[in-house]
Design an enzyme around this catalytic site. Structure first.
Site, mmCIF file in Angstrom:
data_model
loop_
_atom_site.group_PDB
_atom_site.id
_atom_site.type_symbol
_atom_site.label_atom_id
_atom_site.label_comp_id
_atom_site.label_asym_id
_atom_site.label_seq_id
_atom_site.Cartn_x
_atom_site.Cartn_y
_atom_site.Cartn_z
ATOM 1 N N TYR A 72 0.860 -1.183 0.000
ATOM 2 C CA TYR A 72 0.000 0.000 0.000
ATOM 3 C C TYR A 72 0.896 1.233 0.000
ATOM 4 O O TYR A 72 1.537 1.574 0.978
ATOM 5 C CB TYR A 72 -0.914 0.025 1.208
ATOM 6 C CG TYR A 72 -1.847 -1.165 1.335
ATOM 7 C CD1 TYR A 72 -2.123 -1.985 0.253
ATOM 8 C CD2 TYR A 72 -2.457 -1.467 2.553
ATOM 9 C CE1 TYR A 72 -2.966 -3.067 0.369
ATOM 10 C CE2 TYR A 72 -3.318 -2.547 2.680
ATOM 11 C CZ TYR A 72 -3.561 -3.349 1.595
ATOM 12 O OH TYR A 72 -4.405 -4.430 1.717
ATOM 13 N N LEU A 219 -17.707 -4.042 1.815
ATOM 14 C CA LEU A 219 -18.946 -3.372 1.413
ATOM 15 C C LEU A 219 -19.392 -3.793 0.020
ATOM 16 O O LEU A 219 -20.569 -3.660 -0.313
ATOM 17 C CB LEU A 219 -18.787 -1.856 1.494
ATOM 18 C CG LEU A 219 -18.343 -1.331 2.863
ATOM 19 C CD1 LEU A 219 -18.322 0.191 2.874
ATOM 20 C CD2 LEU A 219 -19.242 -1.862 3.974
ATOM 21 N N GLY A 220 -18.485 -4.261 -0.813
ATOM 22 C CA GLY A 220 -18.843 -4.953 -2.037
ATOM 23 C C GLY A 220 -19.359 -4.150 -3.202
ATOM 24 O O GLY A 220 -19.828 -4.725 -4.180
ATOM 25 N N GLY A 221 -19.302 -2.828 -3.177
ATOM 26 C CA GLY A 221 -19.764 -2.070 -4.330
ATOM 27 C C GLY A 221 -21.278 -1.980 -4.412
ATOM 28 O O GLY A 221 -22.007 -2.370 -3.511
ATOM 29 N N LEU A 225 -28.085 -7.619 -8.314
ATOM 30 C CA LEU A 225 -29.373 -7.820 -7.663
ATOM 31 C C LEU A 225 -29.263 -7.656 -6.156
ATOM 32 O O LEU A 225 -30.122 -7.048 -5.526
ATOM 33 C CB LEU A 225 -29.909 -9.217 -7.994
ATOM 34 C CG LEU A 225 -31.236 -9.610 -7.332
ATOM 35 C CD1 LEU A 225 -32.342 -8.645 -7.757
ATOM 36 C CD2 LEU A 225 -31.614 -11.043 -7.712
#
Length: 288
Positions: A72, A219-221, A225
């Site tokens: 990072y 959070l996964g975007g 669905l």
């Protein structure tokens, strides 16, 4: 190895309960520091003072587990943490990773060679101003290096006292078993969130083995669905997408140790609120 999960009456991240990492105990809602670098986890931030405030606020909110990596920046994120927090508060665990290199902003190239990992650990110790890294995670298997050699190199460094506990990241169940045949493994860090559950089998293995599971990209975007279902449930409960997603992760498994990251103090505070949220059965049914 014993996995300990218990509820705490304290406020902030401690409300999520605690979890054991070998002989260490941390609150079950951590902080991922990657986004404190420049865009795409590249370079230094524009405002180091703001980064310091975010890190201090995380600790004030009861976060005592911070996840970082030498890639990072590269070699920037660890420096930001030590500049802001060293000497570290009692009980704060800094977990770092090695095994990926960044020749440019868009490249993440595995390097699991034992010599590279030895140099990586030395560099992380210097940047974090530590004599021993509490949790060192192998960032990703290298297809050009036998997995057993990479993990074996970390086991050697553990015996030398440079690493306290070892974790692995971006692995399969088979690779977890190989790693455990070499040295005790206290954590696994794979992608996992409401939308992407491809590591369900790895999570199940961690539950069976009582190993902490750190879901990255928690959070996964917003696409797909399930994202629509998240929006519907969040609206019904009066919650943000982030708070709902983190509360679901915490409720999903007692071995879950989410490490959401942000540059925003407001978002950080919202994320920590998830520690106290309780989802109803219908919420789980709707989220699938």
């Amino acid at each position: 190895m014993e996995l300990r999960v218990e509820q705490s009456p304290n406020k902030g991240a401690a409300v999520a309960g605690t979890i054991g990492l070998g002989d260490l105990t941390v609150n079950r809602l951590g902080f991922g520091a990657m986004r404190l670098c420049g865009d795409s986890a590249w370079g230094r931030p524009r405002d180091r003072g703001h980064v310091n405030r975010v890190l201090h606020r995380a600790v004030e909110l009861g976060v005592n587990f911070i996840d970082t990596a030498d890639s990072y920046g590269p070699e920037t994120n660890e420096l930001l943490i030590s500049e802001a927090l060293c000497p570290y508060p009692r009980g704060l665990v800094i977990a770092t990773k090695g095994g990926l290199v960044r020749p440019n902003r868009r490249s993440w190239i595995p390097d699991g060679r034992p010599d590279h990992l030895r140099r990586a650990v030395e560099g992380s110790l210097q940047r974090l101003r530590l004599e021993r890294i509490d949790l060192y995670q192998f960032h990703a298997p290298d297809p050009n290096v036998p997995f057993i050699e990479s993990v074996g190199a970390l086991a050697d460094l553990q015996r030398l006292g440079q690493i306290r506990h070892i974790g692995i990241s971006n692995v399969t169940v088979a690779q977890l078993e190989v790693a455990r045949s070499i040295t005790p493994i206290v954590s696994v860090q794979n992608m996992y969130n409401l939308r992407n559950r491809t590591s369900e089998d790895v999570l199940a293995a961690c539950e069976r083995l009582r190993i902490a599971f750190l879901p990255w990209y928690p959070l996964g975007g917003k696409r797909g669905l399930r994202a629509l279902k998240i929006k519907q449930v969040a609206s019904r409960r009066g919650l943000t997408h982030a708070a709902l997603s983190l509360a679901w992760l915490l409720a999903k498994s007692p071995v879950m140790l989410p490490i959401p990251g942000t540059r925003s103090i407001d978002h950080l505070e919202d994320n920590v609120l998830a520690a106290a949220l309780k989802l109803a059965p219908e919420d789980f049914d709707d989220l699938g």
